[in-house]
Design a protein around this motif. Structure first.
Motif, short mmCIF file in Angstrom:
data_model
loop_
_atom_site.label_atom_id
_atom_site.label_comp_id
_atom_site.label_asym_id
_atom_site.label_seq_id
_atom_site.Cartn_x
_atom_site.Cartn_y
_atom_site.Cartn_z
N GLN B 31 -1.87 -14.35 7.51
CA GLN B 31 -3.33 -14.27 7.55
C GLN B 31 -3.86 -15.70 7.64
O GLN B 31 -3.43 -16.57 6.89
CB GLN B 31 -3.77 -13.60 6.24
CG GLN B 31 -5.23 -13.36 6.05
CD GLN B 31 -5.49 -12.71 4.67
OE1 GLN B 31 -4.57 -12.22 4.01
NE2 GLN B 31 -6.73 -12.68 4.26
N GLY B 33 -5.39 -19.09 7.07
CA GLY B 33 -5.93 -19.75 5.87
C GLY B 33 -5.33 -19.31 4.56
O GLY B 33 -5.84 -19.68 3.50
N VAL B 34 -4.27 -18.52 4.61
CA VAL B 34 -3.64 -18.04 3.38
C VAL B 34 -2.13 -18.30 3.46
O VAL B 34 -1.49 -17.96 4.46
CB VAL B 34 -3.89 -16.53 3.17
CG1 VAL B 34 -3.19 -16.04 1.91
CG2 VAL B 34 -5.39 -16.24 3.12
N ALA B 35 -1.59 -18.92 2.40
CA ALA B 35 -0.16 -19.21 2.40
C ALA B 35 0.62 -18.00 1.93
O ALA B 35 0.12 -17.18 1.17
CB ALA B 35 0.12 -20.40 1.47
N PRO B 36 1.87 -17.88 2.37
CA PRO B 36 2.71 -16.77 1.89
C PRO B 36 3.07 -16.99 0.41
O PRO B 36 3.03 -18.11 -0.08
CB PRO B 36 3.96 -16.86 2.77
CG PRO B 36 3.94 -18.20 3.40
CD PRO B 36 2.55 -18.71 3.38
N ASP B 37 3.44 -15.91 -0.25
CA ASP B 37 3.84 -16.01 -1.66
C ASP B 37 4.93 -17.06 -1.84
O ASP B 37 5.77 -17.27 -0.96
CB ASP B 37 4.43 -14.66 -2.13
CG ASP B 37 3.33 -13.63 -2.31
OD1 ASP B 37 2.14 -14.01 -2.18
OD2 ASP B 37 3.67 -12.47 -2.57
N TYR B 39 4.86 -20.14 -1.75
CA TYR B 39 4.78 -21.35 -0.91
C TYR B 39 5.08 -22.58 -1.76
O TYR B 39 4.81 -22.63 -2.96
CB TYR B 39 3.37 -21.48 -0.32
CG TYR B 39 2.31 -21.58 -1.39
CD1 TYR B 39 1.95 -22.81 -1.94
CD2 TYR B 39 1.68 -20.42 -1.88
CE1 TYR B 39 1.01 -22.89 -2.97
CE2 TYR B 39 0.76 -20.49 -2.89
CZ TYR B 39 0.44 -21.74 -3.43
OH TYR B 39 -0.47 -21.82 -4.45
N HIS B 40 5.62 -23.58 -1.13
CA HIS B 40 5.78 -24.89 -1.77
C HIS B 40 4.51 -25.70 -1.56
O HIS B 40 3.98 -25.75 -0.45
CB HIS B 40 6.98 -25.61 -1.15
CG HIS B 40 7.08 -27.04 -1.57
ND1 HIS B 40 7.55 -27.43 -2.80
CD2 HIS B 40 6.74 -28.19 -0.92
CE1 HIS B 40 7.50 -28.75 -2.91
NE2 HIS B 40 7.02 -29.23 -1.78
N ALA B 41 4.03 -26.34 -2.63
CA ALA B 41 2.87 -27.22 -2.50
C ALA B 41 3.32 -28.66 -2.56
O ALA B 41 4.10 -29.04 -3.45
CB ALA B 41 1.86 -26.93 -3.61
N ASP B 64 -0.97 -30.97 -2.60
CA ASP B 64 -1.60 -29.65 -2.62
C ASP B 64 -1.77 -29.04 -1.23
O ASP B 64 -2.77 -28.35 -0.96
CB ASP B 64 -2.98 -29.71 -3.33
CG ASP B 64 -2.81 -29.93 -4.83
OD1 ASP B 64 -1.68 -29.80 -5.34
OD2 ASP B 64 -3.81 -30.23 -5.49
N PHE B 79 -4.34 -25.53 3.31
CA PHE B 79 -4.24 -24.07 3.45
C PHE B 79 -5.28 -23.51 4.42
O PHE B 79 -5.02 -22.58 5.17
CB PHE B 79 -4.42 -23.38 2.08
CG PHE B 79 -3.29 -23.64 1.13
CD1 PHE B 79 -2.25 -24.51 1.45
CD2 PHE B 79 -3.25 -23.02 -0.11
CE1 PHE B 79 -1.21 -24.75 0.57
CE2 PHE B 79 -2.21 -23.25 -0.99
CZ PHE B 79 -1.19 -24.13 -0.66
N ARG B 80 -6.47 -24.10 4.40
CA ARG B 80 -7.52 -23.56 5.26
C ARG B 80 -7.19 -23.71 6.74
O ARG B 80 -7.80 -23.07 7.60
CB ARG B 80 -8.87 -24.22 4.96
CG ARG B 80 -8.98 -25.68 5.32
CD ARG B 80 -10.37 -26.27 5.04
NE ARG B 80 -10.48 -27.61 5.56
CZ ARG B 80 -10.10 -28.71 4.92
NH1 ARG B 80 -9.61 -28.62 3.71
NH2 ARG B 80 -10.20 -29.89 5.50
N GLY B 91 9.37 -21.94 -1.97
CA GLY B 91 10.28 -22.43 -3.01
C GLY B 91 9.61 -23.49 -3.86
O GLY B 91 8.88 -24.32 -3.32
N ARG B 92 9.87 -23.45 -5.17
CA ARG B 92 9.13 -24.37 -6.04
C ARG B 92 10.02 -25.33 -6.82
O ARG B 92 9.55 -26.05 -7.69
CB ARG B 92 8.22 -23.55 -6.95
CG ARG B 92 7.15 -22.85 -6.11
CD ARG B 92 6.08 -22.12 -6.87
NE ARG B 92 5.05 -21.67 -5.92
CZ ARG B 92 3.93 -21.05 -6.24
NH1 ARG B 92 3.67 -20.77 -7.51
NH2 ARG B 92 3.05 -20.70 -5.32
N GLU B 94 12.09 -28.80 -6.93
CA GLU B 94 11.83 -30.07 -6.24
C GLU B 94 13.07 -30.96 -6.24
O GLU B 94 13.01 -32.11 -5.85
CB GLU B 94 10.66 -30.78 -6.92
CG GLU B 94 9.43 -29.87 -7.02
CD GLU B 94 8.17 -30.59 -7.46
OE1 GLU B 94 8.29 -31.62 -8.14
OE2 GLU B 94 7.08 -30.13 -7.09
#
Lengths: 364, 364, 364, 364
Positions: B31, B33-37, B39-41, B64, B79-80, B91-92, B94
């Motif tokens: 979608q 402007g929306v990241a997938p579940d 997501y790595h920031a 971010d 993201f936008r 993946g989170r 690091e």
């Protein structure tokens, strides 16, 4: 202490100076968004313009705008909204001599009427005695709840603390908030608190940082954007508390205006600053009391577009009150220094202000 | 003291942990402007992603954001700006274990290398000794003038004072400003000073308020809007001094972003906050030294989108420096508190900061 | 700009109101340290008392004191110094009608004389334009160096920073400091810097904390106490730089007053606050310009005992100037708010203030 | 939430390092008020000294003092109180190797014990969430009221506001104040409020300035001095409310220490700063919770002489808590920055702090 509005008296238009005054001069806008030379700029005070021999009050005013004659009325309009062909008042005298009269002392001064001669100490700072201000504000809000339109302008810090967030939510619940103006951050932090019990990853009560807490902030934004709206997010995630939640539940209008500091933004946020101003002014032109808390950006913006008076539906003119709550004297007094509004500043941490105000209004 | 960059060392990708690490996982955006579940920031640090067995550095990073695989490179994107179909890293962890490595200590610490064991006092406030910071900043700016890209982020106060306004204009004139980020107000006040010698109607040297001085502000805006651009206004009104004048004369890029506090605005101002962010980031992604002065809004915004490093044209990685100059500890230290960037704060009135900096750089 | 004193004009004692006025009433002190009922309290302005038909000016005044007739003159005395039997002026009118005249507008207003009608903006804050204040202060100090008596009131922070400490030392060396009022801490930090190159254990240039650095502070105090005096310490330890060193070398009077925050104290410090006040007033009664920097305690104390005028040896009356330099508006404006003196506030970090002032005065 | 003290554990003196440690070295003071070379300076932590093979705890400690062996005990004494012949501990190691052991982690960390791994956000500022701090403080004060010794350190602003003054008076009345440390100004303003309903001439509720209001301040001082004592003034003038009144009525010890800003002073004020320190320390050495509000001078002074622990009558060691309430981050965090005590800062206007605290403790 009973809250009491000051009476307003019209200028005495029967006096010679008003009768002899010429009609206000009008000039035609030649270019969209640009005022003609020598345009008159409005102030925060009631202003009267002599048109065809009649003194017309500009009913929905604000400072630093043009006065446009339109359908026999004076509209007060930001320069950016002027259109070629608009008829704009020109002249910079304010004493009636050019058909323009700025009425700076239309409200009776109750104290003077009582013959008191005491003098207020100049300037307000952390050492000012605020007891009376609190008491009179409580009285006023009880009155305004039913007879006025209370607009709150909120900085993000209100959502950082569990108690202040709850206190403000209760004010909404009990009818003390008629419109809420804020930025993307206030809404994001509050929704993060609803969703994850944290703000920027830090628990809003225990102060502990959640593991991977910085994701809480981004996850909240991402989820709201996925839902498409705050309202849908609240429904899908079964959100059941908080500032934004109460606004939605009680249909309190929420104007979120964007800034270059924003993450996201949330779907409801005005990306365009000037469309945001228009949305804010819509509520501020109805406001009778405005309280700006812990936000210089939004409070000054609100102050800039708020007049010192409002014309009620029954044509009476009443005062508009502006409170500025901030921990910094510089911020709290800034509106006063710019002359944009006669604002009363309260110098404290807004957490304490809102907790106390809520306790006094909601529990009593 | 000679300004010297710290060396950067790559992670040792020959070590077992990196060799055994899996490729980073990618997920497809569903979608706009929306990241997938999951997501790595991104962070402010150099980050490496294992793609097809190769560790790729994200070259133009900021915190971010999402990491998007595109044309065999990792793009770091708000993201936008995500589009359905984009491939985003998820993946989170690091530490490399999910194919994502955040390199937090890539720059050699010169002091440690010298075997010094002294400890820096925590926190910076009005009583911090700033002599060394000034000296090293001067050295650094002399270096950056020719080898780097210096971005200044300016609050309106710089134009309120005759000496600080002139001092900054001289910095531009002498090549110490490669881009200027500010708001509508800085430009308006500076142009009012060029046009009327006042700021908000008050003389910027004598402190005296001009008669009808508040019109100076509005008249300046109206005239620029009438001219259609700042450049045309400068030409038609024969403006010959000031911050904006020097930017135009020396073709220094000027990014003016709008806010809800603005009057006008001037024609060049970005009304849309997020288009404004994009314009800011364009310069910040090239920046090697950023100095934010007397503006929380613009400085924090800049800090949020500035990484701690830059990949130069020759593929070397160098540090990016951020200075935050403000009279309030709360404001000056805010970037550090949010963890958005390793910013060095200098606590003083920016008038003095810029006057001294200019004297040291331009006269010597 | 040439520094110029305003002319002072005496009240017109030939006018009817002064001629008809009665002699001032005197009452006798009955109890040491206590004023008789209805005592007159002095202000910061020149005050005249009618005694035996003559209007006498109280020559060495300050606010909040009693006016004592003694040897045919009016002495202005703190209540704690009143002795039983003293003759004190009573009466609280200030317009001459009780033989007491407070002359609030004795100095010609140059601006008004020029027919200027501009109005000063109220209040001074971080955004005030300070360029003119700096320029006029430099001119003034050049004049006062030879014709006046310049008293500095210094907070400890001046010794925390290498450059500001050196800058102030150079002002002493070049004759711009006629007396220095400070606390124990300023002297201790400065001597620690002379002795150990640190302040509270932190290097005043590199910001690095020395190993066991907190002992530097205590060791300095202990060593001075062992030597028996600052002067002896300087001699024995061969101290050769710093603020205190320059005071001793150039025989600039140094008044160090104690407080409950002190470590030590150094031998020269007044332990008794009120003896300290007396020592301060001795210099302040001679002062023509006072500059208070980064100390609320000492600056307000000095302000409280400083009149707005001084009677020179040739009997002319001249203005006394008070500058208050502080990074906090609340602190810098406090003297003004208390009405104790017409002080001009400069809002900045004193490090920058003193470095710039020194550069301008000493190098030019 | 139930307030709970952390357990204290002694160092394990049975371990080899303590057993092998030599006795502490003693040196004899040669000159009154001067420590011998290489003296050990105390800290805020529990400290043990090996004397004749035994590890002795210094029971009444504070930082920056000498450790004196006297009657088989270790007394912690300010340098100015050292006498020739005193035996002072020398040596600067703190790990036992010179017979000196500083026990920095003697109190069990409850959170760690629970296995929590969350991390506190660094630094406290206006945006810190203070809800939990308030709640835990209320619990703590309820406990301390009966089991501890609560010392308040009060700035003058508390007496400027009607509600905060009343709130604090009620805290005294209900037993939440075991000693009050303040300056001359707090007492003068409070007594003026009792006597004239104003502070510095301004009504403490209506904010209106009384006619000739500045005399209220001086008249109050003069009248107390005439009476010879605060107690006699209260009796003669039939004072019946306020902070000082409640202290006298409930025999709460009041230590008033002088400063160079004082008018008067009142008869009870310590003129000598160091005698004042001694009087303050007498109470601080018994204190279990200290709350400093809106005074940097007195709070820092108190912090300097407060240890992090207290040895109770039953020889158990318990924590001492220090709260610092101030509207300025710089002031509130100053104790922490100096390392003088582990103080918890609350950033707000003390008026709100004390009103809320009183409402929670006294009404519930």
């Amino acid at each position: 202490m009973q809250f009491q509005l000051r009476d307003y008296h019209d200028p005495d238009f029967s006096s010679e100076i008003f009768k002899k005054a010429p009609d206000a001069t009008l000039a035609v806008v030649g270019q969209d968004g640009v005022a003609p030379d020598d345009y008159h700029a409005t102030t925060i005070f009631p202003e009267y313009f002599k048109i065809d021999g009649e003194w017309l009050l500009a009913k929905q005013s604000r400072m630093d705008c043009a006065a446009v004659l339109e359908d026999g009325q004076i509209a007060v309009r930001e320069f950016r909204h002027l259109k070629a062909g608009d008829q704009v008042v020109v002249g910079r005298s304010e004493d009636g001599s050019e058909g323009i009269y700025v009425h700076v002392d239309g409200f009776d001064d109750v104290r003077q009427a009582n013959g008191e001669t005491f003098v207020f100490r100049q300037g307000r700072n952390r050492e000012t005695s605020f007891s009376m201000d609190y008491d009179s504000l409580y009285e006023q809000l009880r009155y305004e709840k039913d007879h006025g339109y209370i607009v709150w302008v909120l900085g993000p810090a209100c959502a950082f603390d569990a108690d202040s967030r709850t206190a403000f939510a209760r004010l909404i619940e009990h009818g003390y908030v008629h419109a809420l103006l804020a930025g993307n951050a206030l809404a994001v932090h509050d929704l993060e608190a609803s969703y994850k019990r944290s703000a920027l990853g830090q628990d809003i009560y225990t102060q502990l940082t959640h593991p991977h807490g910085h994701y809480n902030h981004l996850d909240t934004i991402n989820r709201v954007r996925q839902c498409g709206s705050i309202e849908e997010f609240i429904k899908e995630e079964k959100i059941s508390d908080g500032i934004i939640y109460e606004c939605v539940k009680h249909q309190v209008p929420l104007v979120l205006t964007g800034s270059i500091r924003d993450d996201g933004p949330l779907p409801e946020v005005y990306a365009n600053a000037y469309e945001g101003q228009d949305a804010m002014r819509e509520h501020l032109s109805k406001a009778t009391t405005i309280i700006g808390m812990a936000t210089t950006l939004h409070s000054i913006a609100a102050g800039n577009m708020t007049p010192s008076f409002r014309v009620m539906d029954d044509e009476t003119v009443r005062q508009v009150y502006f409170y500025m709550v901030d921990i910094s004297e510089f911020a709290a007094n800034k509106l006063g220094d710019r002359g944009s509004l006669s604002a009363r500043s309260i110098i404290t941490n807004m957490q304490d202000f809102v907790v106390q105000t809520s306790k006094n209004l909601v529990n009593s």
